[in-house]
Design an enzyme around this catalytic site. Sequence first.
Site, PDB file in Angstrom:
ATOM      1  N   LYS A  22      26.930  50.110  79.000  1.00  0.00           N
ATOM      2  CA  LYS A  22      26.596  50.702  77.699  1.00  0.00           C
ATOM      3  C   LYS A  22      25.099  50.716  77.462  1.00  0.00           C
ATOM      4  CE  LYS A  22      27.117  50.700  72.829  1.00  0.00           C
ATOM      5  NZ  LYS A  22      27.123  49.845  71.636  1.00  0.00           N
ATOM      6  N   GLN A  23      24.614  51.889  77.106  1.00  0.00           N
ATOM      7  CA  GLN A  23      23.203  52.005  76.751  1.00  0.00           C
ATOM      8  C   GLN A  23      23.130  52.167  75.238  1.00  0.00           C
ATOM      9  OE1 GLN A  23      19.855  52.932  78.630  1.00  0.00           O
ATOM     10  NE2 GLN A  23      19.335  52.356  76.526  1.00  0.00           N
ATOM     11  N   ALA A  25      20.879  51.443  71.350  1.00  0.00           N
ATOM     12  CA  ALA A  25      19.541  51.684  70.832  1.00  0.00           C
ATOM     13  C   ALA A  25      18.640  50.469  71.048  1.00  0.00           C
ATOM     14  CB  ALA A  25      19.623  52.020  69.352  1.00  0.00           C
ATOM     15  N   GLU A  26      19.258  49.288  71.095  1.00  0.00           N
ATOM     16  CA  GLU A  26      18.477  48.053  71.199  1.00  0.00           C
ATOM     17  C   GLU A  26      18.712  47.318  72.510  1.00  0.00           C
ATOM     18  OE1 GLU A  26      16.880  46.082  68.502  1.00  0.00           O
ATOM     19  OE2 GLU A  26      16.788  47.864  67.242  1.00  0.00           O
ATOM     20  N   ARG A  28      20.906  47.191  76.540  1.00  0.00           N
ATOM     21  CA  ARG A  28      21.753  47.756  77.587  1.00  0.00           C
ATOM     22  C   ARG A  28      22.724  46.671  78.015  1.00  0.00           C
ATOM     23  NH1 ARG A  28      16.933  50.953  79.151  1.00  0.00           N
ATOM     24  NH2 ARG A  28      15.927  49.051  79.856  1.00  0.00           N
ATOM     25  N   VAL A  29      23.976  47.070  78.264  1.00  0.00           N
ATOM     26  CA  VAL A  29      24.979  46.097  78.661  1.00  0.00           C
ATOM     27  C   VAL A  29      25.459  46.442  80.074  1.00  0.00           C
ATOM     28  CG1 VAL A  29      27.222  45.081  78.077  1.00  0.00           C
ATOM     29  CG2 VAL A  29      25.655  45.735  76.247  1.00  0.00           C
ATOM     30  N   LYS A  42      23.559  41.284  78.871  1.00  0.00           N
ATOM     31  CA  LYS A  42      23.042  42.068  77.754  1.00  0.00           C
ATOM     32  C   LYS A  42      21.526  41.978  77.783  1.00  0.00           C
ATOM     33  CE  LYS A  42      23.847  42.831  72.859  1.00  0.00           C
ATOM     34  NZ  LYS A  42      24.730  42.527  71.747  1.00  0.00           N
ATOM     35  N   ASP A 140      26.983  42.223  61.789  1.00  0.00           N
ATOM     36  CA  ASP A 140      27.364  43.556  62.292  1.00  0.00           C
ATOM     37  C   ASP A 140      28.867  43.587  62.549  1.00  0.00           C
ATOM     38  OD1 ASP A 140      27.138  46.170  63.209  1.00  0.00           O
ATOM     39  OD2 ASP A 140      26.387  45.604  65.189  1.00  0.00           O
TER      40      ASP A 140
HETATM   41  N1  LIG Z   1      31.484  39.450  76.901  1.00  0.00           N
HETATM   42  C1  LIG Z   1      31.973  40.683  77.024  1.00  0.00           C
HETATM   43  N2  LIG Z   1      33.089  40.920  77.747  1.00  0.00           N
HETATM   44  C2  LIG Z   1      33.587  42.173  77.885  1.00  0.00           C
HETATM   45  N3  LIG Z   1      33.019  43.267  77.338  1.00  0.00           N
HETATM   46  C3  LIG Z   1      31.888  43.108  76.619  1.00  0.00           C
HETATM   47  C4  LIG Z   1      31.306  41.811  76.422  1.00  0.00           C
HETATM   48  N4  LIG Z   1      30.188  41.960  75.684  1.00  0.00           N
HETATM   49  C5  LIG Z   1      30.078  43.263  75.426  1.00  0.00           C
HETATM   50  N5  LIG Z   1      31.081  43.962  75.985  1.00  0.00           N
HETATM   51  C6  LIG Z   1      31.288  45.419  75.933  1.00  0.00           C
HETATM   52  O1  LIG Z   1      30.043  46.064  75.782  1.00  0.00           O
HETATM   53  C7  LIG Z   1      29.949  46.745  74.526  1.00  0.00           C
HETATM   54  C8  LIG Z   1      28.561  46.579  73.931  1.00  0.00           C
HETATM   55  O2  LIG Z   1      28.267  45.209  73.728  1.00  0.00           O
HETATM   56  P1  LIG Z   1      27.626  44.683  72.365  1.00  0.00           P
HETATM   57  O3  LIG Z   1      28.479  45.093  71.225  1.00  0.00           O
HETATM   58  O4  LIG Z   1      27.310  43.253  72.519  1.00  0.00           O
HETATM   59  O5  LIG Z   1      26.261  45.494  72.369  1.00  0.00           O
HETATM   60  P2  LIG Z   1      25.613  46.551  71.361  1.00  0.00           P
HETATM   61  O6  LIG Z   1      26.606  47.051  70.367  1.00  0.00           O
HETATM   62  O7  LIG Z   1      24.870  47.539  72.168  1.00  0.00           O
HETATM   63  O8  LIG Z   1      24.626  45.555  70.759  1.00  0.00           O
HETATM   64  P3  LIG Z   1      23.606  45.601  69.557  1.00  0.00           P
HETATM   65  O9  LIG Z   1      24.427  45.972  68.354  1.00  0.00           O
HETATM   66  O10 LIG Z   1      23.079  44.190  69.535  1.00  0.00           O
HETATM   67  O11 LIG Z   1      22.583  46.629  69.932  1.00  0.00           O
HETATM   68  C9  LIG Z   1      31.049  46.136  73.680  1.00  0.00           C
HETATM   69  O12 LIG Z   1      31.509  47.022  72.693  1.00  0.00           O
HETATM   70  C10 LIG Z   1      32.121  45.814  74.715  1.00  0.00           C
HETATM   71  O13 LIG Z   1      32.877  46.963  75.033  1.00  0.00           O
HETATM   72 MG   LIG Z   2      28.458  46.308  69.520  1.00  0.00          MG
END
Ligand SMILES: Nc1ncnc2c1ncn2[C@@H]1O[C@H](COP(=O)(O)OP(=O)(O)OP(=O)(O)O)[C@@H](O)[C@H]1O
Ligand SMILES: [Mg+2]
Length: 233
Positions: A22-23, A25-26, A28-29, A42, A140
């Site tokens: 996942k990319q 705004a803040e 990348r995962v 993350k 959030d």
């Molecule tokens: N520990 C985890 N195990 C499995 N999937 C995860 C995990 N952490 C995150 N994910 C997957 O990655 C997606 C994005 O992660 P996360 O919600 O932490 O980031 P984000 O929404 O981009 O963060 P932020 O709001 O801080 O910018 C989640 O919706 C989920 O699908």
């Molecule tokens: Mg999220």
Amino acid sequence: MAQSNSLKACVPAYLKEAQLIKQGAEARVYRATFLGRPVVIKERFTKLYRHPEVDEKLTRRRTTQEVRSILRCRRAGINAPVVYFVDYTTHCIFLEDIVHSVSVRDHIASAQTPQHLQALVEKIGEVLAQMHDEDVIHGDLTTSNMLLVPGAEHQHIHLVLIDFGLSYISALPEDKGVDLYVLEKAFLSTHPKTETLFERLLKSYSASSKKSSAVIKKLDEVRLRGRKRSMVG
Ligand SMILES: Nc1ncnc2c1ncn2[C@@H]1O[C@H](COP(=O)(O)OP(=O)(O)OP(=O)(O)O)[C@@H](O)[C@H]1O
Ligand SMILES: [Mg+2]
């Protein structure tokens, strides 16, 4: 130019091997393996439009807050991913990968009837009450930031909270009320016609925490403020 070159050189070796899932705004995962375990990495990246020092401070704060709140939840027995490793120079958090999980958002969207979801929203209310009793404000709350592990025993719902980057510690009923208000807005706009279901969530929240009445009172106030603001335009 010199700055962007030095930034490129900073990409840690472990991210080159990782798979981007996942990319945002803040952040990348990524998915990867760490010490033989499946992990989610993350990475909070630099925002070039922000002053470097301000950016560094903000990014570090988000990373610290995320880790602190996860640990606080886990210590209290609330499910959140295990934190395996934190790299403060590259702002990467290595988390337990909640494998085979589905987001509560997708689960609700695919449910046949609201009746199927009653036990789930009651569980959410219970977990959020526990989290607020630890004075963790998530910051959030959405149904995307809650994961469900399927295949759990009958009656047992395995719910995992994630995405604590905007979280903080506060005992104020107002902060908890706003946390619930954020969820209410997100919930009702993501899942239409679920007012009754959300009421059930709040009922369960109230029944699960001794401190809930002050929080619900604040929630009512915040709702009223929101309504007045929208009337003014
Ligand atoms: N520990 C985890 N195990 C499995 N999937 C995860 C995990 N952490 C995150 N994910 C997957 O990655 C997606 C994005 O992660 P996360 O919600 O932490 O980031 P984000 O929404 O981009 O963060 P932020 O709001 O801080 O910018 C989640 O919706 C989920 O699908
Ligand atoms: Mg999220």
